[in-house]
Design an enzyme around this catalytic site. Structure first.
Site, PDB file in Angstrom:
ATOM      1  N   GLY A  24     -32.715 -12.556  31.603  1.00  8.53           N
ATOM      2  CA  GLY A  24     -31.500 -11.950  32.116  1.00  8.53           C
ATOM      3  C   GLY A  24     -31.457 -12.060  33.624  1.00  8.53           C
ATOM      4  CG  HIS A  34     -30.927  -5.809  38.193  1.00  6.13           C
ATOM      5  ND1 HIS A  34     -31.763  -5.751  39.284  1.00  6.13           N
ATOM      6  CD2 HIS A  34     -31.654  -6.415  37.213  1.00  6.13           C
ATOM      7  CE1 HIS A  34     -32.936  -6.307  38.977  1.00  6.13           C
ATOM      8  NE2 HIS A  34     -32.901  -6.708  37.722  1.00  6.13           N
ATOM      9  CG  HIS A  84     -34.082  -5.183  33.303  1.00  8.67           C
ATOM     10  ND1 HIS A  84     -35.433  -4.983  33.532  1.00  8.67           N
ATOM     11  CD2 HIS A  84     -33.653  -6.016  34.285  1.00  8.67           C
ATOM     12  CE1 HIS A  84     -35.780  -5.658  34.629  1.00  8.67           C
ATOM     13  NE2 HIS A  84     -34.725  -6.298  35.090  1.00  8.67           N
ATOM     14  CD  GLU A  85     -30.779  -8.455  33.674  1.00  5.78           C
ATOM     15  OE1 GLU A  85     -30.422  -8.451  34.868  1.00  5.78           O
ATOM     16  OE2 GLU A  85     -31.904  -8.830  33.329  1.00  5.78           O
ATOM     17  CB  CYS A 120     -37.562  -7.565  37.142  1.00  4.06           C
ATOM     18  SG  CYS A 120     -36.050  -7.789  38.086  1.00  4.06           S
ATOM     19  CG  LEU A 121     -36.250 -13.739  36.750  1.00  2.00           C
ATOM     20  CD1 LEU A 121     -35.062 -14.681  36.675  1.00  2.00           C
ATOM     21  CD2 LEU A 121     -37.549 -14.487  36.485  1.00  2.00           C
ATOM     22  CD  GLN A 158     -32.185  -9.902  38.943  1.00  2.00           C
ATOM     23  OE1 GLN A 158     -31.526  -9.990  37.915  1.00  2.00           O
ATOM     24  NE2 GLN A 158     -33.487 -10.081  38.970  1.00  2.00           N
TER      25      GLN A 158
HETATM   26 NI    NI Z   1     -34.373  -7.614  36.634  1.00  2.00          NI
END
Ligand code: NI
Length: 162
Positions: free
Chosen positions: A46, A135, A131-132, A89-90, A51
């Site tokens: 995701g 963000h 999670h997204e 998470c990236l 991000q």
């Molecule tokens: Ni993330």
């Protein structure tokens, strides 16, 4: 298509609230394409627009269930049950932590034509949606971690990773 630079923890843009998308433009469509490409390049499941440095309520998800999900202005309208497991998470490279999330969620969102739809997700998809969506509110999963944030390398050595 182009890869975008993924912002990492400490970058102030990750802690800001995103604005709703009210108009679809070629520029925003390009952003969406780039987000998918950037997510796949980094082996993520995701990615949220902040991000890649854009404060818009746009999320892309692919949890390997055969679908590519695009959620614009997503709003979680139902949650059910709970699941506790590893999350990463990236924007927090090389780390993992235990987070409890709902087992099932229902999310209302817009598609690329700004038409509303409802998506129901369970398990991994429910986790990714939560999670997204966090963000977009300027929240990272690290603020929900139970116990300590771990190094992914250590987890692999323990044979603890799926
Ligand atoms: Ni993330």
């Amino acid at each position: 298509m182009a890869l975008r630079h993924v912002r990492t923890m400490g970058d102030e843009i990750l802690y800001k609230k995103c604005k709703t998308v009210n108009l679809m433009t070629p520029r925003t469509l390009q952003l969406i394409e780039d987000m998918f490409e950037t997510m796949y390049e980094n082996c993520g499941v995701g990615l949220a627009a902040p991000q890649v440095g854009i404060l818009k309520q746009i999320v892309v998800i692919d949890v390997d269930d055969g679908n590519q999900y695009l959620l614009i202005n997503p709003e979680i309208i139902e949650e059910e049950g709970s699941q506790t497991g590893h999350e990463g998470c990236l924007s927090v490279p090389g780390k993992s932590g235990i987070v409890t999330r709902p087992q099932r969620v229902k999310v209302k969102a817009l598609d690329e034509n700004l038409e509303e739809f409802i998506l129901e997700g369970e398990g991994m998809l429910a986790r990714a949606i939560c999670h997204e969506c966090d963000h977009l509110k300027g929240e990272l999963y690290v603020s929900h971690v139970e116990g300590e944030l771990m190094d992914v390398e250590d987890l692999e050595e323990e044979g603890d990773e799926e």
